[in-house]
Motif scaffolding. Structure first.
Motif, mmCIF file in Angstrom:
data_model
loop_
_atom_site.group_PDB
_atom_site.id
_atom_site.type_symbol
_atom_site.label_atom_id
_atom_site.label_comp_id
_atom_site.label_asym_id
_atom_site.label_seq_id
_atom_site.Cartn_x
_atom_site.Cartn_y
_atom_site.Cartn_z
ATOM 1 N N SER A 1 0.808 -1.224 0.000
ATOM 2 C CA SER A 1 0.000 0.000 0.000
ATOM 3 C C SER A 1 0.839 1.270 0.000
ATOM 4 O O SER A 1 1.931 1.302 0.563
ATOM 5 N N LYS A 2 0.235 2.293 -0.605
ATOM 6 C CA LYS A 2 0.865 3.614 -0.614
ATOM 7 C C LYS A 2 -0.108 4.651 -0.067
ATOM 8 O O LYS A 2 -1.305 4.589 -0.356
ATOM 9 N N ALA A 3 0.419 5.588 0.700
ATOM 10 C CA ALA A 3 -0.384 6.717 1.150
ATOM 11 C C ALA A 3 0.528 7.920 1.251
ATOM 12 O O ALA A 3 1.759 7.776 1.208
ATOM 13 N N SER B 1 -3.992 2.853 -1.242
ATOM 14 C CA SER B 1 -3.589 2.510 0.133
ATOM 15 C C SER B 1 -4.228 1.198 0.576
ATOM 16 O O SER B 1 -4.241 0.883 1.763
ATOM 17 N N GLY B 2 -4.756 0.458 -0.395
ATOM 18 C CA GLY B 2 -5.363 -0.836 -0.081
ATOM 19 C C GLY B 2 -6.810 -0.675 0.315
ATOM 20 O O GLY B 2 -7.332 0.435 0.393
ATOM 21 N N VAL C 1 -2.496 1.871 7.433
ATOM 22 C CA VAL C 1 -2.503 3.079 6.595
ATOM 23 C C VAL C 1 -2.175 4.308 7.447
ATOM 24 O O VAL C 1 -1.460 5.206 6.994
ATOM 25 N N GLY C 2 -2.677 4.331 8.669
ATOM 26 C CA GLY C 2 -2.314 5.425 9.581
ATOM 27 C C GLY C 2 -0.799 5.503 9.766
ATOM 28 O O GLY C 2 -0.220 6.588 9.854
ATOM 29 N N TYR D 1 4.261 0.774 2.025
ATOM 30 C CA TYR D 1 4.397 -0.180 3.123
ATOM 31 C C TYR D 1 5.706 -0.950 3.012
ATOM 32 O O TYR D 1 6.058 -1.424 1.930
ATOM 33 N N GLU D 2 6.397 -1.064 4.116
ATOM 34 C CA GLU D 2 7.606 -1.879 4.161
ATOM 35 C C GLU D 2 7.447 -2.892 5.282
ATOM 36 O O GLU D 2 7.125 -2.524 6.408
#
Lengths: 742, 156
Positions: free
Chosen positions: A456-458, A513-514, A525-526, A573-574
């Motif tokens: 995910s990306k945010a 962000s999924g 995500v937070g 996300y890592e």
């Protein structure tokens, strides 16, 4: 900074309270047609012909069938088995076959009565038992969509050394999400050919992925926008992809905007439900009630297509052994196909089913070993350092004990057990009283390696005019996403809460962000939002700028945007290196962290009507950190109320594989009077990898009421019911059977 | 026919048996009133007719000719919320927001009618309005706060 931990007011609250928030049915689209869906009336078979009544003004209508689909006839999700429109083969009642659109909504519905579908029906498979026996092969050769096996230690050895062996079987049925806003979607095609949909949804990028395949268009030619969404609870996770596909096809063919808004009588029977399940336990214990072996078997009913069943089963399997340490565990599980509408996501996602079983089984164990169930739980519950069924060592943030002890003390559980036993011996009383306890865990985020696959990306952006906006596809569906993201971003960046806005989820502007599911929005995500804000803060620090006043933000905008209209800080996300999971063996760290909850239900049963009245619910829930305590409490109370419905009221009546009580008149969800006052304590055992210590909260409260209320009813009425919901007729039947045995 | 909606005179010339909710939403553009079930079970469509809460999905517009209709749009605006709306902000009475307009109208009638702040009484008053998000407690708290004459104010 002091934003996290404060009950800031809901960001979009004023618009909602003034009736200004635009839900999809409120959106006015000039020239819009209304779309309707023709659905199958059989369970299983072949479509022989579709006849349109002659003399009906069909020229006024736009029609779409499977033949019109430009790309693939598919609702893309995990498997590629579910068609967007049935093409010859029908697998379940209410399966979409044909779409119609007309400028007048009533006329659109009217037309459905003038179409005759001829079928060649086959004998359907309607039960899990018939599916497992392969009465007919619906999915591959064995009807099993997915199966899992968890093995820890050696269960044979565990049973050999047992002082007690206790077996039990537990059963739960469908549950309807019952969001008050029905599903709905609008679609249109932009002049540049971009297919655009807007509507009620949890997961914009699920819809995006599905539309790419339906239309065979490149990703940038599909746009998905969330409108204000009136509740989801999982019910708007996957099914909106179907409706979006339908609306988009009609709009594409009509060359006009099209809106499909279901009414309740269509939404309830046609869309997804919670999976029914049968769970069997065989447990070995030593003389002190310490668990020696748990052998657990889970079967779930997936319905006609695979949809999300494999991951629902995964979560159910991973929660099946409860929050207890046991050296020898085997969990075998499978989800099978039936000719019923596909079951899908619903808050808790498989865990409420299996946790109901393991928690009620603790009560059965208590009866068998003559140790009260509270003591049993105390002797076996997870602590820091415990090892789960998958071999995960719980190194931090284990609040099971705190949650249990607070709940027991605050509710007066021990005292009430004695008091109510004495009350129930008095034949003159008009009620029986009962008290029941449950203790659960709930993993936050996607299972196992799921978050790695999601990637995910945010982000956080700043516009040239100095607006700070959180960028994520995570949707506000009532749970407080907008407010919580703003708080996290504000604290990470070091600015007041009011300075941060949240961009509306629109695939044109926000990264993926999924999905908004799996109690992952705050924790996962937070966490990304926090990192993005820290990245912006660091970029500013390099320029020697700290945001203290609104004019600093203007300066920051100039510095960071340069000549561009916007500067985005996007992070991905890592996976923490120490989280290790093996999908093949189902061993390792199933979830980054678990949240914990205990609940005591205090109730009485009318001796004449067998109606259950809950007098009080007391709960404590360890969620790591409440980013916004009022919102978190709202999640806990709301989720618990859904669990009360699951336990006592909500009964989907199926006849020939279809729900026949698909209305609020006869599918009963709790009203303000059915829902008792709740005493909620938030326990905060911080999780080092969650933002500000936060874990997930959304699903956790759904897990506790079923087993606690069942335990209390069994205690009160002196029966042993192992099935939900606890309808008065079921209680009466159990009382009659128990008395018959005496 | 003539109706008085949120203090304004409105005329309607369509089918007399059109449901009030559709007249409000489609003809008058007042989309704050929501439809959840279409059969008078969920209460999302609650509006006030001469001060009394009714399910606007169940009544034909002709039956309210000449009468006083109030919808959520009559309460306040984002810049100036009514005390009841303030209380909902303060106590978390709205989550997804779809039941909120109906809840607010039922509560408005309750408060105007001199209803008490006792939680049990408020629960009974709201029993015709379904909410799937909140578990009702924060709605009950919000209404109780408004009954006591408190709207917004100090944060917890």
């Amino acid at each position: 900074m002091t934003s996290v931990g404060v009950s800031h007011r809901r960001k979009e609250g004023p618009e909602k309270l003034c009736g200004l928030a635009k839900y999809i049915d409120d959106l006015s689209l000039p020239g819009c047609l209304h779309g309707v869906t023709l659905r199958s009336t059989i369970n299983c078979g072949t479509i022989k012909s579709i006849d349109f009544e002659t003399g009906f003004p069909w020229q006024e209508y736009v029609r779409v069938s499977a033949m019109d689909i430009p790309g693939r006839n598919l609702v893309a999700l995990i498997e590629e088995d579910q068609p967007l429109l049935a093409d010859r083969k029908v697998m379940h009642p209410h399966e979409p076959i044909l779409l119609l659109a007309h400028p007048d909504r009533a006329k659109a519905y009217e037309a459905l009565k003038h179409i005759r579908v001829q079928y060649e029906a086959l004998e359907p498979v309607l039960t899990m038992e018939d599916s497992l026996a392969v009465k007919r092969a619906l999915y591959k050769e064995n009807n099993v969509f997915k199966s899992f096996l968890i093995e820890k230690g050696d269960i044979v050895k565990g049973f050999e050394s047992a002082r007690y062996t206790v077996e039990g079987e537990y059963r739960v049925w469908h549950q309807e999400q019952a969001y008050i806003e029905n599903n709905g979607m609008a679609a249109w095609v932009e002049p540049d050919g971009t297919v655009t949909v807007q509507g009620s949804m949890q997961c914009p990028y699920y819809i995006h992925k599905a539309l790419v395949k339906i239309f065979g268009l490149p990703e940038e030619k599909i746009r998905v926008i969330q409108s204000a969404t009136g509740g989801g609870f999982g019910g708007k996770e996957e099914y909106p992809s179907m409706i979006a596909g339908h609306a988009a096809l009609l709009a594409w063919k009509a060359k006009k905007p099209v809106k499909i808004v279901y009414d309740r009588a269509e939404d309830m029977p046609a869309t997804t439900k919670r999976h029914p399940a049968i769970v069997r336990h065989k447990t070995a214990l030593d003389k002190n009630g310490k668990l020696l072996a748990q052998d657990i078997d889970v079967v779930m009913d997936g319905g006609a297509y695979a949809t999300l069943s494999s991951v629902v089963l995964s979560r159910g399997t991973l929660h099946a052994a409860g929050p207890y340490e046991c050296p020898n565990v085997r969990v075998r599980s499978r989800v099978v196909a039936t000719n019923t509408p596909p079951n899908g996501a619903f808050r808790g996602f498989g865990a409420p089913q299996t946790l109901f079983a393991v928690e009620l089984h603790m009560e059965k164990i208590a009866r068998a070993v003559k140790i009260d169930s509270l003591t049993l739980r105390r002797r076996n519950l997870w602590k820091e350092g415990s090892t789960t069924a998958t071999g995960q060592v719980l190194s931090e943030s284990v609040g099971a004990c705190e949650a249990l002890e607070h709940t027991v003390k605050k509710s007066g559980y021990v005292r009430k057990v004695k008091e109510y036993a004495s009350w129930n011996r008095n034949a003159k009383k008009k009620t029986w009283k009962g008290v029941g306890l449950s203790l659960v865990h709930h993993g936050a985020g996607f299972t196992g390696s799921g978050e790695v696959y999601l990637a995910s990306k945010a982000g956080l952006s700043i516009t040239e005019d100095g607006r700070l906006q959180v960028l994520a596809a995570s949707t506000e569906i009532g749970q407080g996403t907008n407010t919580m993201f703003s708080q996290i971003a504000a604290d990470a960046l070091g600015v007041p809460f009011d300075w941060v806005e949240v961009e509306n989820p629109d695939t044109k502007f926000v990264p993926n962000s999924g999905p908004t599911v799996a109690s992952r929005t705050t924790m996962v995500v937070g966490g990304l939002v926090r990192r993005a804000a820290l990245a912006m803060k660091e970029a500013l620090a390099k320029e020697g700028l700290v945001l203290k006043t609104p004019s600093d933000v203007k300066k920051a905008a100039k510095l960071l945007c340069g000549s561009e209209p916007i500067r985005r800080f996007i992070v991905q996300y890592e996976k923490p290196a120490e989280i290790v999971w093996d999908d093949a063996t189902y061993k390792g760290d199933a979830y980054g962290a678990y949240a914990y909850a205990a609940l005591v239900a205090d109730l009485e049963i009318d001796k004449t009507t067998f109606e259950v009245k809950i007098n009080k619910l007391t709960t404590a829930q360890d969620i790591g950190k409440a980013v916004n305590p009022l919102l978190a409490e709202g999640q806990i109370i709301g989720g618990t109320a859904q669990g009360v419905g699951y336990a006592l009221l909500e009964h989907c009546v199926y006849k020939d594989g279809a729900m026949v009580n698909g209305q609020f008149t006869n599918y009963i969800i709790p009203t303000a009077m059915d829902t008792p006052a709740m005493d909620v304590k938030i326990v905060e055992k911080p999780y080092s990898r969650g933002p500000f210590g936060a874990k997930g909260v959304g699903e956790l409260p759904m897990d506790t009421p079923g087993p606690a209320i069942a335990a209390a009813v069994n205690f009160a009425a002196g029966v042993w019911i192992t099935e939900l919901p606890l309808l008065p007729e079921r209680i009466l039947k159990a009382i009659n059977e128990t008395q018959g045995q005496r | 026919m003539k109706l008085k909606v949120n203090g304004k005179s409105r005329s309607f010339a369509g089918a007399p048996f059109k449901r009030l909710i559709e007249v409000l939403r489609e003809d008058f553009g007042l989309t704050g009133t929501k439809e959840g079930c279409g059969e008078g079970e969920c209460g999302a469509c609650t509006v006030l007719v001469d001060g009394e809460p009714v399910n606007s999905c169940l009544i034909p517009v002709c039956s309210v000719e000449g009468r006083r209709i109030e919808t959520v749009e009559s309460l306040g605006n984002p810049g100036k919320l009514s005390p009841l709306q303030e209380a909902f902000m303060e106590r978390g009475g709205a989550q997804c927001g779809i039941c909120t307009p109906g809840m607010l109208m039922t509560a408005t009638a309750w408060i105007k009618g001199g209803g008490s702040a006792a939680p049990g009484a408020i629960r009974e008053c709201l029993a015709g309005n379904l909410c799937r998000c909140t578990g009702y407690q924060h709605i009950v708290d919000s209404v109780a706060r408004a009954v006591k004459g408190k709207g917004g104010g100090k944060r917890r």
